[in-house]
Enzyme design. Structure first.
Site, PDB file in Angstrom:
ATOM      1  N   ASP A 234       0.810  -1.145   0.024  1.00  0.00           N
ATOM      2  CA  ASP A 234      -0.083   0.109   0.052  1.00  0.00           C
ATOM      3  C   ASP A 234       0.808   1.093  -0.138  1.00  0.00           C
ATOM      4  O   ASP A 234       2.014   1.203   0.346  1.00  0.00           O
ATOM      5  CB  ASP A 234      -1.036  -0.012   1.303  1.00  0.00           C
ATOM      6  N   SER A 235       0.300   2.365  -0.388  1.00  0.00           N
ATOM      7  CA  SER A 235       1.234   3.527  -0.365  1.00  0.00           C
ATOM      8  C   SER A 235       1.402   4.100   1.343  1.00  0.00           C
ATOM      9  O   SER A 235       2.124   4.837   1.196  1.00  0.00           O
ATOM     10  CB  SER A 235       0.264   4.652  -1.172  1.00  0.00           C
TER      11      SER A 235
ATOM     12  N   TYR B 126      -0.776   8.397  -2.601  1.00  0.00           N
ATOM     13  CA  TYR B 126      -0.627   8.171  -4.226  1.00  0.00           C
ATOM     14  C   TYR B 126      -1.926   8.947  -4.788  1.00  0.00           C
ATOM     15  O   TYR B 126      -1.757   9.108  -5.998  1.00  0.00           O
ATOM     16  CB  TYR B 126      -0.767   6.804  -4.352  1.00  0.00           C
ATOM     17  N   GLY B 127      -2.747   9.309  -4.143  1.00  0.00           N
ATOM     18  CA  GLY B 127      -4.089   9.770  -4.737  1.00  0.00           C
ATOM     19  C   GLY B 127      -4.027  11.054  -5.442  1.00  0.00           C
ATOM     20  O   GLY B 127      -4.884  11.412  -6.239  1.00  0.00           O
TER      21      GLY B 127
ATOM     22  N   CYS C  98      -4.234  -1.111  -2.476  1.00  0.00           N
ATOM     23  CA  CYS C  98      -4.269   0.335  -2.542  1.00  0.00           C
ATOM     24  C   CYS C  98      -4.958   0.464  -3.469  1.00  0.00           C
ATOM     25  O   CYS C  98      -4.694  -0.023  -5.014  1.00  0.00           O
ATOM     26  CB  CYS C  98      -2.914   0.611  -2.598  1.00  0.00           C
ATOM     27  N   ASN C  99      -6.332   1.055  -3.661  1.00  0.00           N
ATOM     28  CA  ASN C  99      -7.232   1.170  -4.890  1.00  0.00           C
ATOM     29  C   ASN C  99      -6.685   2.338  -5.819  1.00  0.00           C
ATOM     30  O   ASN C  99      -6.701   1.892  -7.220  1.00  0.00           O
ATOM     31  CB  ASN C  99      -8.502   1.740  -4.267  1.00  0.00           C
ATOM     32  N   THR C 100      -5.877   3.180  -5.512  1.00  0.00           N
ATOM     33  CA  THR C 100      -5.321   4.098  -6.338  1.00  0.00           C
ATOM     34  C   THR C 100      -4.153   3.374  -7.331  1.00  0.00           C
ATOM     35  O   THR C 100      -4.195   3.474  -8.412  1.00  0.00           O
ATOM     36  CB  THR C 100      -4.576   5.442  -5.570  1.00  0.00           C
TER      37      THR C 100
ATOM     38  N   CYS D 257     -11.455   2.680  -1.158  1.00  0.00           N
ATOM     39  CA  CYS D 257      -9.755   3.185  -0.580  1.00  0.00           C
ATOM     40  C   CYS D 257      -9.693   2.362   0.669  1.00  0.00           C
ATOM     41  O   CYS D 257     -10.678   2.186   1.509  1.00  0.00           O
ATOM     42  CB  CYS D 257      -9.681   4.718  -0.346  1.00  0.00           C
ATOM     43  N   THR D 258      -8.742   1.706   0.690  1.00  0.00           N
ATOM     44  CA  THR D 258      -8.464   0.529   1.946  1.00  0.00           C
ATOM     45  C   THR D 258      -8.409   1.457   3.331  1.00  0.00           C
ATOM     46  O   THR D 258      -8.246   0.879   4.300  1.00  0.00           O
ATOM     47  CB  THR D 258      -7.319  -0.080   1.822  1.00  0.00           C
ATOM     48  N   HIS D 259      -7.984   2.888   3.295  1.00  0.00           N
ATOM     49  CA  HIS D 259      -8.137   3.697   4.605  1.00  0.00           C
ATOM     50  C   HIS D 259      -9.652   3.668   5.151  1.00  0.00           C
ATOM     51  O   HIS D 259      -9.774   4.004   6.422  1.00  0.00           O
ATOM     52  CB  HIS D 259      -7.551   4.989   4.313  1.00  0.00           C
TER      53      HIS D 259
END
Length: 270
Positions: A7-8, A39-40, A70-72, A194-196
């Site tokens: 992930d970022s 990263y977004g 990380c979706n981005t 978004c995984t956050h």
């Protein structure tokens, strides 16, 4: 037999925790690119280069299979990685797939024509880069017809979560939900892209109302990974030790991760 999770920043820890709960004997190596988060707000080429570097570091840890938690990165880099860069003996999987499967109620390998699904109005909350990529809408269109997707770029939410400022994060969530509801007053489902965002899922649900089904990725990804490894056991790599790696300052990241998940986590320098 280790699996890598990239992930970022810290958001992918929500996915790692769900995988560990479902498969407690599976060694997991986590890499957070905290030196370059978020990263977004980056362009697609930058995201591609950073993601490739992170994946290669996890290969060095004996992880032949890497989850882009990380979706981005999944939206902006995964397709290009798989088509132009990935060696035949390695696999990189994104977090979009399980979400699309859940929403359309069909397996990823099902290549039948798009069909109608129960949900017609979907709200998508994601980073600006994920929204700009339109990757979610593209993948959904391959599998479902008649679904209206309204996407809301949620600027600032990841930064607030990474800073540990829950009050700011929840205020931003409320603001972003209200902005989307002005354009789509009655969504039936909401995607936390978004995984956050699972860390503030309660704030999303409160702002949307109890009538909206909120899809969150960690458990869906863990379930999908277990199914994938059952079908492809050869993709378990040679690594056998769980580790937490970061491109940032290990002490600082360890403190934030411990606050993030509310139990001690010790990061090492990548």
């Amino acid at each position: 037999m280790a699996v890598g999770v990239f992930d970022s920043g810290l958001g992918g820890l929500t996915v790692l925790s769900a995988i560990a709960a479902r498969m407690p004997d599976l060694p997991l190596v986590y890499l957070g690119d905290n030196a370059h988060t978020p990263y977004g707000v980056r362009d697609a080429d930058d995201i591609f280069d950073l993601t490739c570097a992170g994946v290669e570091r996890l290969w060095a840890e004996g992880c032949d299979l890497v989850i882009l938690a990380c979706n981005t990165a999944s939206a902006a880099a995964l397709k290009r990685m798989q088509e132009t860069w990935l060696p035949k003996d390695k696999r990189v999987l994104g977090v979009f797939v399980p979400m699309i499967e859940a929403l359309t109620e069909r397996r990823w390998g099902d290549n039948s024509p798009p069909r109608e699904v129960a949900v017609k109005h979907v709200a998508l909350f994601a980073t600006p880069a994920t929204v700009a990529s339109r990757a979610f809408q593209r993948e959904l269109a391959f599998r479902a017809i008649g679904v209206d997707v309204e996407a809301q770029p949620c600027g600032g939410v990841v930064d607030a979560i990474e800073m540990g400022d829950e009050i700011l994060a929840e205020a931003l969530v409320t603001s972003h939900v209200e902005a989307l509801l002005r354009r789509m007053p009655h969504p039936e489902a909401a995607i936390l892209g978004c995984t956050h965002y699972p860390l503030v899922q309660a704030a999303f649900q409160k702002a949307l109302g109890p009538q909206v089904t909120v899809y969150s990725q960690p458990n869906l990804v863990a379930e999908s990974l277990e199914d994938y490894l059952g079908r492809h056991p050869e993709m378990l790599g040679a690594g056998n030790v769980s580790r937490f790696l970061t491109t940032g300052d290990p002490e600082r990241v360890s403190g934030k991760a411990t606050q993030f998940l509310r139990h001690p986590i010790r990061f090492e320098s990548a």
